[in-house]
Design an enzyme around this catalytic site. Structure first.
Site, PDB file in Angstrom:
ATOM      1  N   ASP A 274      -8.244   3.652   1.539  1.00  0.00           N
ATOM      2  CA  ASP A 274      -7.199   3.859   2.539  1.00  0.00           C
ATOM      3  C   ASP A 274      -7.806   4.500   3.783  1.00  0.00           C
ATOM      4  O   ASP A 274      -8.192   5.674   3.757  1.00  0.00           O
ATOM      5  CB  ASP A 274      -6.108   4.761   1.963  1.00  0.00           C
ATOM      6  CG  ASP A 274      -4.877   4.830   2.835  1.00  0.00           C
ATOM      7  OD1 ASP A 274      -4.959   4.441   4.029  1.00  0.00           O
ATOM      8  OD2 ASP A 274      -3.835   5.272   2.332  1.00  0.00           O
TER       9      ASP A 274
ATOM     10  N   CYS B 292       0.857  -1.179   0.000  1.00  0.00           N
ATOM     11  CA  CYS B 292       0.000   0.000   0.000  1.00  0.00           C
ATOM     12  C   CYS B 292       0.896   1.232   0.000  1.00  0.00           C
ATOM     13  O   CYS B 292       2.079   1.135  -0.330  1.00  0.00           O
ATOM     14  CB  CYS B 292      -0.991  -0.020   1.176  1.00  0.00           C
ATOM     15  SG  CYS B 292      -0.278   0.222   2.817  1.00  0.00           S
TER      16      CYS B 292
ATOM     17  N   ARG C  12      -3.456  -0.474   5.391  1.00  0.00           N
ATOM     18  CA  ARG C  12      -4.025  -1.578   4.614  1.00  0.00           C
ATOM     19  C   ARG C  12      -3.116  -2.784   4.495  1.00  0.00           C
ATOM     20  O   ARG C  12      -3.543  -3.915   4.767  1.00  0.00           O
ATOM     21  CB  ARG C  12      -4.399  -1.083   3.208  1.00  0.00           C
ATOM     22  CG  ARG C  12      -5.488  -0.035   3.214  1.00  0.00           C
ATOM     23  CD  ARG C  12      -5.687   0.587   1.854  1.00  0.00           C
ATOM     24  NE  ARG C  12      -4.517   1.396   1.503  1.00  0.00           N
ATOM     25  CZ  ARG C  12      -4.339   1.984   0.329  1.00  0.00           C
ATOM     26  NH1 ARG C  12      -5.248   1.830  -0.624  1.00  0.00           N
ATOM     27  NH2 ARG C  12      -3.273   2.720   0.093  1.00  0.00           N
TER      28      ARG C  12
END
Length: 154
Positions: A123, A8, A14
């Site tokens: 996100d 990520c 994440r």
């Protein structure tokens, strides 16, 4: 042993969540010795840090260990070392492709979630919705295990 790397942006929300969840699911299935799991970010802003407080709280509430997970930046060698490099969003996809400097086989996390309308994993660093991200991560990790079984890698 098959290897999976989640990627990520900063490697605090994440991808470490996915790393912890996949490890947990593999342990529950007795498969933890057959898959190496790690995570990284495309940026180095949080290198060495533990996962975001929101990720830690959510995982702890569900009894999922995040011990030993620390943010790091993806390196070119990771593209050689991991069988599955799985990105969380389109920006991550482009950044990792750029890092590769060649054709790299990348996977989009949402492709492991059956019947989803999501094009990428939101996100929670920006949305604040760690629950939404967790639901997607949980489903996607189950899909990864299913895929690995189908390909007889487990």
């Amino acid at each position: 042993m098959v290897s999976v790397l989640f990627v990520c942006l900063g490697n605090i929300c994440r991808s470490p969540m996915a790393e912890a969840v996949l490890r947990h699911q593999l342990r529950e299935e007795g498969l933890e010795e057959r898959v190496r799991v790690d995570s990284a970010g495309t940026g180095d802003w949080h290198a060495g840090e533990a996962p975001h407080r929101g990720t830690r709280t959510l995982l702890a509430d569900r009894g999922i260990s995040f011990a030993g997970i620390r943010a790091r930046q993806i390196e070119k060698q990771d593209l050689e070392d991991f069988d599955y490099v799985i990105v969380m969003d389109h920006s991550n996809y482009l950044d990792v492709k750029n890092l590769a400097g060649r054709e790299a086989e990348l996977h989009r996390f949402v492709d492991f979630i059956p019947d989803t309308e999501y094009k990428e994993v939101p996100d929670p660093y920006f949305t604040g919705d760690f629950e939404e991200t967790y639901r997607l991560v949980e489903a996607g990790c189950q899909g990864i295990i299913r895929t690995l079984r189908e390909k007889e890698e487990l």
